[in-house]
Write an enzyme that holds these catalytic residues in place. Structure first.
Site, PDB file in Angstrom:
ATOM      1  N   ASP A   8      38.196  36.845  50.505  1.00 50.02           N
ATOM      2  CA  ASP A   8      36.946  37.476  52.058  1.00 50.02           C
ATOM      3  C   ASP A   8      35.943  37.365  52.235  1.00 50.02           C
ATOM      4  OD1 ASP A   8      35.725  38.235  49.873  1.00 50.02           O
ATOM      5  OD2 ASP A   8      36.195  40.570  49.914  1.00 50.02           O
ATOM      6  N   CYS A  65      36.906  37.233  45.514  1.00 49.18           N
ATOM      7  CA  CYS A  65      36.100  37.866  46.496  1.00 49.18           C
ATOM      8  C   CYS A  65      34.996  37.346  45.710  1.00 49.18           C
ATOM      9  CB  CYS A  65      37.339  38.978  46.577  1.00 49.18           C
ATOM     10  SG  CYS A  65      37.092  39.404  45.068  1.00 49.18           S
ATOM     11  N   THR A  67      34.165  39.636  43.262  1.00 47.61           N
ATOM     12  CA  THR A  67      34.213  39.719  41.603  1.00 47.61           C
ATOM     13  C   THR A  67      35.670  39.544  41.433  1.00 47.61           C
ATOM     14  OG1 THR A  67      35.071  42.414  41.615  1.00 47.61           O
ATOM     15  CG2 THR A  67      33.169  42.000  41.376  1.00 47.61           C
ATOM     16  N   HIS A  98      50.420  30.892  28.153  1.00 44.25           N
ATOM     17  CA  HIS A  98      51.040  32.426  27.460  1.00 44.25           C
ATOM     18  C   HIS A  98      51.356  33.626  29.142  1.00 44.25           C
ATOM     19  CE1 HIS A  98      48.400  31.765  23.543  1.00 44.25           C
ATOM     20  NE2 HIS A  98      49.181  30.697  23.558  1.00 44.25           N
ATOM     21  N   HIS A 134      56.521  34.334  23.813  1.00 37.31           N
ATOM     22  CA  HIS A 134      55.938  34.176  25.224  1.00 37.31           C
ATOM     23  C   HIS A 134      56.857  34.742  26.508  1.00 37.31           C
ATOM     24  CE1 HIS A 134      52.422  32.608  23.659  1.00 37.31           C
ATOM     25  NE2 HIS A 134      52.676  32.010  22.994  1.00 37.31           N
TER      26      HIS A 134
HETATM   27  C1  RB5 Z   1      33.336  43.122  48.760  1.00 35.40           C
HETATM   28  O1  RB5 Z   1      32.267  43.012  49.422  1.00 35.40           O
HETATM   29  C2  RB5 Z   1      33.970  43.421  47.331  1.00 35.40           C
HETATM   30  O2  RB5 Z   1      33.521  44.557  47.605  1.00 35.40           O
HETATM   31  C3  RB5 Z   1      34.596  42.434  47.290  1.00 35.40           C
HETATM   32  O3  RB5 Z   1      34.674  41.287  47.858  1.00 35.40           O
HETATM   33  C4  RB5 Z   1      35.597  42.028  45.680  1.00 35.40           C
HETATM   34  O4  RB5 Z   1      34.331  42.369  45.114  1.00 35.40           O
HETATM   35  C5  RB5 Z   1      36.210  43.501  45.899  1.00 35.40           C
HETATM   36  O5  RB5 Z   1      36.601  43.599  44.194  1.00 35.40           O
END
Ligand code: RB5
Length: 148
Positions: A8, A65, A67, A98, A134
């Site tokens: 994203d 993204c 996080t 695994h 596994h």
């Molecule tokens: C975008 O601001 C952020 O929420 C997205 O990139 C991600 O981290 C969501 O899990």
């Protein structure tokens, strides 16, 4: 290897570096976007990447993204996808060995470009052990998918 990559807006900057890195290592990369830093919605790109894997076009995927968490949650809604959100190379390797993970997720706001490339290498270069407990456990994951 043919690898799908998606992100994203919060993963857009690092996606280019990962893509260049994979191509330099001789991999074929399918980029499902996003293609700018404009705000967008991560499930769109998770869905597009999962389709490439589930259709058999790509073997593994990378989703980025802010996080890595949103992407991994979205990807894991798909039957047959095992996505792991990692920020250390040990986990990135072990989730292939695994869990037979087929998508690596990480956050651009969590890891820097240097670590991101090491995560990618650890994931891509590892192989599923495909034996013993596994196999039993991965089969149990598929059973959970069928039940739901
Ligand atoms: C975008 O601001 C952020 O929420 C997205 O990139 C991600 O981290 C969501 O899990």
């Amino acid at each position: 290897m043919k690898i799908v990559i998606g992100c994203d807006h919060a993963g857009y900057a690092i996606k280019g570096a990962v893509k260049d890195h994979l191509i330099a290592k001789g991999h074929e990369v399918v980029d499902v976007g996003t293609n700018s830093a404009d705000s967008c919605h991560y499930p769109v790109y998770a869905k597009a990447a999962c389709k490439k894997i589930l259709d058999g076009e790509c073997e593994l995927g990378i989703l980025i993204c802010g996080t890595g968490i949103g992407m991994s949650i979205a990807a894991n809604k798909h039957n047959g996808i095992r996505a792991a959100c990692c920020s250390d190379t040990f986990s990135a390797r072990l989730t292939r060995e695994h869990n037979d993970a087929n998508i690596l997720c990480f956050g651009e706001r969590v890891v820097g470009a240097g670590l991101a490339l090491e995560l990618v290498d650890a994931f891509i270069n590892a192989e599923y052990m495909n034996s013993g407990n596994h196999v039993t456990r991965v089969a149990m994951l598929s059973e959970i998918e069928k039940e739901n």
